[in-house]
Design a protein around this motif. Structure first.
Motif, PDB file in Angstrom:
ATOM      1  N   VAL A  55       0.842  -1.203   0.000  1.00 20.99           N
ATOM      2  CA  VAL A  55       0.000   0.000   0.000  1.00 20.99           C
ATOM      3  C   VAL A  55       0.878   1.253   0.000  1.00 20.99           C
ATOM      4  O   VAL A  55       1.781   1.392   0.826  1.00 20.99           O
ATOM      5  CB  VAL A  55      -0.934   0.039   1.233  1.00 20.99           C
ATOM      6  CG1 VAL A  55      -1.751   1.324   1.262  1.00 20.99           C
ATOM      7  CG2 VAL A  55      -1.860  -1.172   1.232  1.00 20.99           C
ATOM      8  N   VAL A  57       0.732   5.208   0.670  1.00 14.28           N
ATOM      9  CA  VAL A  57      -0.081   6.246   1.299  1.00 14.28           C
ATOM     10  C   VAL A  57       0.379   7.598   0.757  1.00 14.28           C
ATOM     11  O   VAL A  57       1.502   8.029   1.001  1.00 14.28           O
ATOM     12  CB  VAL A  57       0.052   6.217   2.831  1.00 14.28           C
ATOM     13  CG1 VAL A  57      -0.812   7.324   3.450  1.00 14.28           C
ATOM     14  CG2 VAL A  57      -0.355   4.852   3.381  1.00 14.28           C
ATOM     15  N   GLU A 206      -1.908  -1.106  -3.953  1.00 10.72           N
ATOM     16  CA  GLU A 206      -2.954  -0.139  -3.643  1.00 10.72           C
ATOM     17  C   GLU A 206      -2.344   1.234  -3.400  1.00 10.72           C
ATOM     18  O   GLU A 206      -1.283   1.355  -2.773  1.00 10.72           O
ATOM     19  CB  GLU A 206      -3.724  -0.567  -2.392  1.00 10.72           C
ATOM     20  CG  GLU A 206      -4.458  -1.893  -2.524  1.00 10.72           C
ATOM     21  CD  GLU A 206      -5.772  -1.761  -3.280  1.00 10.72           C
ATOM     22  OE1 GLU A 206      -6.124  -0.628  -3.676  1.00 10.72           O
ATOM     23  OE2 GLU A 206      -6.444  -2.784  -3.457  1.00 10.72           O
ATOM     24  N   SER A 208      -3.578   4.825  -1.754  1.00 14.14           N
ATOM     25  CA  SER A 208      -4.703   5.379  -0.998  1.00 14.14           C
ATOM     26  C   SER A 208      -4.264   6.653  -0.278  1.00 14.14           C
ATOM     27  O   SER A 208      -3.138   6.745   0.218  1.00 14.14           O
ATOM     28  CB  SER A 208      -5.196   4.345   0.014  1.00 14.14           C
ATOM     29  OG  SER A 208      -6.485   4.678   0.489  1.00 14.14           O
ATOM     30  N   ILE A 210      -4.149  10.137   2.286  1.00  9.15           N
ATOM     31  CA  ILE A 210      -4.478  10.920   3.476  1.00  9.15           C
ATOM     32  C   ILE A 210      -4.402  12.377   3.014  1.00  9.15           C
ATOM     33  O   ILE A 210      -4.017  12.656   1.882  1.00  9.15           O
ATOM     34  CB  ILE A 210      -3.506  10.654   4.652  1.00  9.15           C
ATOM     35  CG1 ILE A 210      -2.041  10.880   4.245  1.00  9.15           C
ATOM     36  CG2 ILE A 210      -3.683   9.243   5.193  1.00  9.15           C
ATOM     37  CD1 ILE A 210      -1.554  12.280   4.333  1.00  9.15           C
ATOM     38  N   ILE A 239      -7.483  11.443   7.897  1.00 11.72           N
ATOM     39  CA  ILE A 239      -7.176  10.058   7.498  1.00 11.72           C
ATOM     40  C   ILE A 239      -8.500   9.331   7.282  1.00 11.72           C
ATOM     41  O   ILE A 239      -9.220   9.041   8.235  1.00 11.72           O
ATOM     42  CB  ILE A 239      -6.361   9.328   8.576  1.00 11.72           C
ATOM     43  CG1 ILE A 239      -5.074  10.103   8.890  1.00 11.72           C
ATOM     44  CG2 ILE A 239      -6.028   7.904   8.133  1.00 11.72           C
ATOM     45  CD1 ILE A 239      -4.287   9.539  10.060  1.00 11.72           C
ATOM     46  N   LYS A 242     -11.180   4.322   4.445  1.00  8.53           N
ATOM     47  CA  LYS A 242     -10.712   3.388   3.410  1.00  8.53           C
ATOM     48  C   LYS A 242      -9.203   3.183   3.491  1.00  8.53           C
ATOM     49  O   LYS A 242      -8.700   2.060   3.373  1.00  8.53           O
ATOM     50  CB  LYS A 242     -11.093   3.905   2.019  1.00  8.53           C
ATOM     51  CG  LYS A 242     -10.647   2.968   0.895  1.00  8.53           C
ATOM     52  CD  LYS A 242     -10.910   3.546  -0.477  1.00  8.53           C
ATOM     53  CE  LYS A 242     -10.351   2.627  -1.568  1.00  8.53           C
ATOM     54  NZ  LYS A 242     -10.495   3.209  -2.925  1.00  8.53           N
ATOM     55  N   THR A 243      -8.475   4.265   3.702  1.00  8.70           N
ATOM     56  CA  THR A 243      -7.019   4.166   3.831  1.00  8.70           C
ATOM     57  C   THR A 243      -6.649   3.352   5.065  1.00  8.70           C
ATOM     58  O   THR A 243      -5.729   2.522   5.022  1.00  8.70           O
ATOM     59  CB  THR A 243      -6.386   5.568   3.897  1.00  8.70           C
ATOM     60  OG1 THR A 243      -6.649   6.238   2.660  1.00  8.70           O
ATOM     61  CG2 THR A 243      -4.890   5.494   4.122  1.00  8.70           C
ATOM     62  N   VAL A 247      -4.329   0.012   4.925  1.00  5.09           N
ATOM     63  CA  VAL A 247      -3.057   0.013   5.652  1.00  5.09           C
ATOM     64  C   VAL A 247      -3.028  -1.087   6.708  1.00  5.09           C
ATOM     65  O   VAL A 247      -2.055  -1.851   6.809  1.00  5.09           O
ATOM     66  CB  VAL A 247      -2.807   1.396   6.293  1.00  5.09           C
ATOM     67  CG1 VAL A 247      -1.680   1.327   7.323  1.00  5.09           C
ATOM     68  CG2 VAL A 247      -2.468   2.418   5.218  1.00  5.09           C
ATOM     69  N   SER A 264       3.122  12.413   4.636  1.00  2.90           N
ATOM     70  CA  SER A 264       2.295  11.212   4.822  1.00  2.90           C
ATOM     71  C   SER A 264       2.785  10.413   6.024  1.00  2.90           C
ATOM     72  O   SER A 264       1.993   9.889   6.817  1.00  2.90           O
ATOM     73  CB  SER A 264       2.339  10.335   3.565  1.00  2.90           C
ATOM     74  OG  SER A 264       1.769  10.990   2.464  1.00  2.90           O
ATOM     75  N   SER A 280      -8.681   5.973  11.904  1.00  2.50           N
ATOM     76  CA  SER A 280      -9.255   7.091  11.168  1.00  2.50           C
ATOM     77  C   SER A 280      -9.429   8.271  12.113  1.00  2.50           C
ATOM     78  O   SER A 280      -9.987   8.126  13.202  1.00  2.50           O
ATOM     79  CB  SER A 280     -10.603   6.691  10.567  1.00  2.50           C
ATOM     80  OG  SER A 280     -11.178   7.777   9.887  1.00  2.50           O
TER      81      SER A 280
END
Length: 349
Positions: A55, A57, A206, A208, A210, A239, A242-243, A247, A264, A280
């Motif tokens: 992933v 970010v 992925e 994703s 923030i 944040i 989904k992220t 993560v 990030s 989140s």
């Protein structure tokens, strides 16, 4: 650690004034923490280091044209106003920096361009800081469009010694920038192209977001030798859920969680659960990461080459290990890597 631990010489000619012709063709230094190996690649080669389930970010903040030029009422003196943050949308109150500060006092009216945009200085905040209220007879949409038209891309002139050009509007912005609010770009993200993101997607990686709205405090000079006494300015972040899910899934599967940029990295490290997972949240963070530091979320970092004694370099050294990162920077100077916002990139694994 001490400020002097991060002092070294970067020849001025290595501070990049312009980006590469193609975003993903910057040079890429790959630093392996486990072996100490250093590789020299091209940024688009980054795809070779990641696999399905990893992933990335990214920081999807969007830089707004924060530098305005205008004139003082009565005297007509030329002034510069740098918009830092909006304090109250309804009242159109902004926190700004002004130049020349000695000429701009509470009660002064400031005029911008040939438009109807006028501002009144209502408070002093620091030696160069002011609170201003824009006097604008129009909708919010019209107001922001006026700012966008009159404003100049806020490349940091203290470091990039040239005039702002039209190309900067597009190149000093990531291709995935979405939420307006930054006065400086998350520069590690400037190397990504739509084609490279598509190749990562095909490989099962992925990407994703923030959001962290970068302020000028990130670049403020550290003026204390004891780094624990340096106070970072607060920056607004968000944040999304989904992220968090992506993560935490990668952490559980023992895959790579790649922070694209120190912004990030700081953001995810500002929102960690008791079980060392990402949560989140949204709010403000003034987190300052220096060595030694135990990272909970990210296990890989993409970042640019930062200037000596900068907070960004300190955070990078915390992630890669002080000795290894200083060795890598010494090699970067020797190999003539390009430094700062429009410079080359480093991948730390």
């Amino acid at each position: 650690m001490k400020l002097s631990d991060f002092k070294f010489e970067v020849p001025k000619k290595l501070i990049s004034l312009y980006p590469t012709d193609n975003r993903d063709e910057s040079r890429l230094m790959v630093v392996h923490r486990d072996t100490g190996e250093i590789e020299h690649r091209v940024f688009k080669d980054i795809i070779e280091y990641f696999d399905e389930g990893d992933v990335f970010v990214t920081n999807n903040t969007k830089v707004f044209p924060a530098r305005l030029y205008g004139n003082k009422e009565k005297t007509g003196a030329k002034i510069e106003v740098f918009l830092l943050r909006e304090l109250n949308q309804e009242l159109r109150l902004w926190d700004v920096l002004v130049d020349p500060a000695r000429k701009i006092r509470v009660g002064n009216k400031l005029y911008f361009g040939d438009s109807d945009l006028v501002a009144e200085v209502i408070d002093n905040t620091t030696s160069r800081g002011r609170t201003i209220r824009f006097l604008f007879d129009g909708t919010d949409e019209e107001f922001y469009k006026t700012i966008d038209t009159l404003g100049e891309t806020p490349i940091l002139k203290d470091f990039i010694d040239r005039k702002v050009e039209e190309e900067d509007r597009e190149r000093y912005q990531t291709i995935y920038a979405e939420h307006v609010g930054a006065v400086a770009a998350p520069t590690a993200g400037l190397h990504f192209t739509p084609h490279l993101l598509k190749r990562l997607e095909i490989k099962g990686v992925e990407v994703s977001p923030i959001t962290l709205h970068i302020g000028l405090g990130t670049f403020r000079q550290v003026d204390v030798e004891d780094l624990t006494k340096h106070k970072m300015d607060s920056e607004n972040y968000d944040i999304p859920e989904k992220t968090v899910d992506l993560v935490n899934g990668a952490i559980e599967a023992k895959k790579r969680v790649v922070a694209v940029g120190t912004t990030s990295l700081k953001t995810v490290e500002s929102s960690v659960t008791a079980s060392n997972k990402l949560k989140s949240s949204s709010g403000w963070t003034d987190k300052f990461i220096i060595p030694p530091y135990e990272f909970k979320i990210a296990n890989a970092l993409i970042t640019n080459f930062h200037l000596p004694e900068s907070t960004l370099l300190m955070t990078t050294a915390a992630f890669g290990g002080y000795d290894l990162i200083m060795k890598a920077y010494k090699e970067a100077v020797k190999e003539k890597y390009r430094f700062f916002s429009y410079g080359d990139a480093m991948l730390i694994l």
